[in-house]
Design an enzyme around this catalytic site. Structure first.
Site, short mmCIF file in Angstrom:
data_model
loop_
_atom_site.label_atom_id
_atom_site.label_comp_id
_atom_site.label_asym_id
_atom_site.label_seq_id
_atom_site.Cartn_x
_atom_site.Cartn_y
_atom_site.Cartn_z
N SER A 11 0.73 -1.23 -0.05
CA SER A 11 0.11 0.14 -0.05
C SER A 11 0.85 1.15 0.12
O SER A 11 0.50 2.19 -0.93
CB SER A 11 -0.94 -0.02 1.22
OG SER A 11 -1.83 -1.17 1.20
N ARG A 15 1.38 4.24 -3.28
CA ARG A 15 1.23 5.62 -2.84
C ARG A 15 2.63 6.64 -2.91
O ARG A 15 2.61 7.62 -3.47
CB ARG A 15 0.69 5.90 -1.42
CG ARG A 15 -0.75 5.31 -1.61
CD ARG A 15 -1.36 4.92 0.01
NE ARG A 15 -2.65 4.60 0.20
CZ ARG A 15 -3.15 3.47 -0.19
NH1 ARG A 15 -2.39 2.49 -0.71
NH2 ARG A 15 -4.45 3.27 -0.13
N GLY A 85 -6.42 -4.18 -8.41
CA GLY A 85 -7.30 -3.28 -8.04
C GLY A 85 -6.76 -1.93 -7.57
O GLY A 85 -7.06 -0.96 -7.79
N SER A 160 -11.92 1.96 0.12
CA SER A 160 -11.28 3.00 0.67
C SER A 160 -10.45 3.68 -0.38
O SER A 160 -10.13 4.81 -0.43
CB SER A 160 -10.70 3.10 2.05
OG SER A 160 -9.70 2.36 1.74
N SER A 188 -12.32 0.15 5.45
CA SER A 188 -11.07 0.13 5.14
C SER A 188 -10.20 1.60 5.57
O SER A 188 -9.40 1.84 4.83
CB SER A 188 -10.17 -0.23 4.06
OG SER A 188 -10.72 -1.71 3.77
N ASP A 322 -7.74 -7.32 4.52
CA ASP A 322 -6.59 -8.33 3.83
C ASP A 322 -6.43 -9.22 4.89
O ASP A 322 -5.69 -10.43 4.50
CB ASP A 322 -5.61 -7.71 3.27
CG ASP A 322 -5.81 -6.76 2.04
OD1 ASP A 322 -6.95 -7.11 1.34
OD2 ASP A 322 -5.13 -5.92 1.74
N LYS A 349 -13.14 -8.78 -4.00
CA LYS A 349 -11.74 -8.67 -4.04
C LYS A 349 -11.33 -9.56 -5.28
O LYS A 349 -12.09 -10.00 -6.31
CB LYS A 349 -11.19 -9.39 -2.91
CG LYS A 349 -11.47 -8.53 -1.84
CD LYS A 349 -10.67 -7.23 -1.90
CE LYS A 349 -10.75 -6.45 -0.66
NZ LYS A 349 -9.85 -5.01 -0.60
N ARG A 400 -3.75 -13.95 -1.74
CA ARG A 400 -3.91 -13.97 -0.39
C ARG A 400 -4.29 -15.30 0.01
O ARG A 400 -3.98 -15.82 1.03
CB ARG A 400 -4.84 -12.91 0.30
CG ARG A 400 -4.17 -11.51 -0.01
CD ARG A 400 -4.51 -10.33 1.16
NE ARG A 400 -3.91 -9.21 0.67
CZ ARG A 400 -2.54 -9.04 0.96
NH1 ARG A 400 -1.92 -9.72 1.60
NH2 ARG A 400 -2.36 -7.62 0.61
N LYS A 426 2.09 -11.11 -6.84
CA LYS A 426 1.11 -9.96 -7.03
C LYS A 426 1.55 -9.26 -5.71
O LYS A 426 1.57 -7.83 -5.99
CB LYS A 426 -0.40 -10.48 -6.66
CG LYS A 426 -1.24 -9.31 -6.66
CD LYS A 426 -2.58 -9.67 -6.55
CE LYS A 426 -3.67 -8.62 -6.48
NZ LYS A 426 -3.74 -7.82 -7.50
#
Length: 439
Positions: A11, A15, A85, A160, A188, A322, A349, A400, A426
């Site tokens: 994450s 960003r 995603g 989110s 989230s 997650d 998901k 996952r 991934k």
């Protein structure tokens, strides 16, 4: 004791690389995750005008875009997001803040995952969006002359990432953008905190307000622990991202499997590279482990989890979805029932993760009950679940599900076979090498 290194945060990597690509000048990003999802994000940022150079060992030199994302003129710029995603939702907003035409598309499953709440907001701010197949879903084409800014509503009932994408794009707008949270619930939310943290690190000016007694009041953004629709709004000022040197922290999502291994395996596991004070929502794994009876010790050199008798719990996991596959597999080794709630959004998901968790657990004789937004696991402790010979766990092309299934063999020292081991690239490409230390 086995010592394992947590992977870099997926994450925060997304960003940070996006912010660096939007900055004026050249930035250096250290410890960024190398994975299939990040490859998609880097590829699109590069195609839109940023220059990214691999410096090795997770470090990247990023020369920012001169005037924001540049799309095609005669034909849309091709933007393949694959099965990511995060790439799809964050970059849809970023590209809409640029100039030109962009075509966003992915694998078949991506075209079944909604994006309408975000595209509605982007259209309100001036972007022109055409859906090629189904309204509100990729593939889609964005034609844009930039975003206008102004007031806009945003629902994050489904994800989110809609809000995170719009926040990251808002500094490129012509005027301040004030985003009011709407909808029924906010899922989230901690991931939005990560977005605000990166924006702050890169010098973006924003403010957060909460509504109490019909009055809006400014609050420190770090004080917001949950978002109530109709009671929260964020205003982002136009501005430039600041180039510099940035470091990506360890990933609590990827580390969850390693931490859980310490609770159900045969020896303690020390996980290094994590920030105990992280804003990542999946830091909740510590509280979940403790609540289930695990021995957890926060040390200067990492997080130590030791084997312990576990018991079932009830956990609202809306802010840390997650972690659900990890906790569901962990619950098989607990006494009593584990109820996981507020997780309806897991059905959209990479696969329907509620159904997938139930199927994986059924292969070792663990019974479950699925609800519309909940999953109940009936733990087997003190019996240790055994994997029947020849069992191959399906992954549903979901990283996952592959990594969480690996936990099921630890109680008896069995090897877990999955139908697609490579799916872990991934988010955690080195997972199987790291996991081999536990065998």
């Amino acid at each position: 004791m086995t010592t394992l290194q947590a992977p870099a945060s997926k994450s925060v990597s997304h960003r940070t690389l996006i912010a660096a690509a939007l900055a004026h000048g050249t930035s250096t990003v250290h410890h960024a995750l190398s994975s299939a999802d990040l490859e998609r994000t880097r590829g699109i940022l590069h195609a839109a005008g940023a220059v990214l150079k691999d410096l090795g060992e997770g470090s990247w030199s990023v020369e920012g875009m001169t005037n924001g994302p540049a799309g095609g003129k005669d034909a849309p710029l091709d933007c393949p997001v694959g099965e990511s995603g995060t790439t799809c939702r964050l970059l849809a907003a970023i590209l809409a803040a640029g100039r030109g035409s962009f075509r966003i598309h992915g694998v078949e499953r991506m075209h079944e995952r909604p994006i309408g709440a975000l595209t509605t907001a982007l259209q309100h701010l001036g972007a022109r969006i055409r859906f090629e197949e189904k309204e509100g879903y990729p593939p889609l084409v964005i034609d844009t002359d930039g975003l206008s800014g102004g007031d806009v509503d945003m629902s994050i009932d489904e994800s989110s990432q809609y809000l995170s994408g719009l926040l990251l794009a808002s500094p490129l707008a012509l005027q301040p953008t004030r985003i009011a949270l709407t909808g029924r619930k906010a899922v989230s939310w901690p991931y939005v905190g990560l977005t605000l943290q990166v924006m702050e690190d890169f010098g973006i000016d924003f403010s957060v307000e909460e509504k109490e007694n019909d009055l809006w009041q400014s609050v420190p953004w770090r004080s917001v622990t949950e978002a109530r629709p109709g009671h929260l709004r964020i205003t982002v000022q136009p501005g430039s991202y600041r180039c510099g040197e940035y470091h990506v922290e360890g990933d609590w999502s990827g580390a969850s499997y390693l931490l859980a291994a310490g609770a159900v395996g045969r020896e303690p596991v020390l996980v290094t590279g994590l920030r105990a004070d992280s804003l990542q929502g999946d830091r909740a794994m510590l509280d979940i482990l403790r609540n289930m009876g695990a021995s957890v010790d926060i040390r200067s050199d990492g997080i130590l989890v030791s084997p312990s008798p576990l018991h079932g719990i009830t956990a609202d996991m809306g802010d840390c979805p997650d972690l659900v596959p990890t906790v569901a597999m962990l619950a098989a080794f607990a006494s009593g029932d584990t109820h996981i709630t507020n997780i309806a959004h897991l059905r959209i998901k990479e696969c329907d993760r509620l159904s997938a968790c139930a199927t994986s657990l059924s292969l070792i004789g663990v019974s479950t009950e699925e609800g519309a937004d909940a999953l109940t696991i009936h733990g087997l402790f003190p019996q240790v679940p055994a994997i029947p010979e020849g069992t191959v766990f399906p992954t549903w092309n979901d990283h996952r599900m592959a990594m969480s299934a690996s936990l099921l063999g630890l109680g008896r020292g069995q090897r877990v076979n999955v139908d697609d081991p490579a799916v872990v690239r991934k988010s955690f490409p080195d997972f199987w090498n790291v996991w081999s230390a536990l065998a």
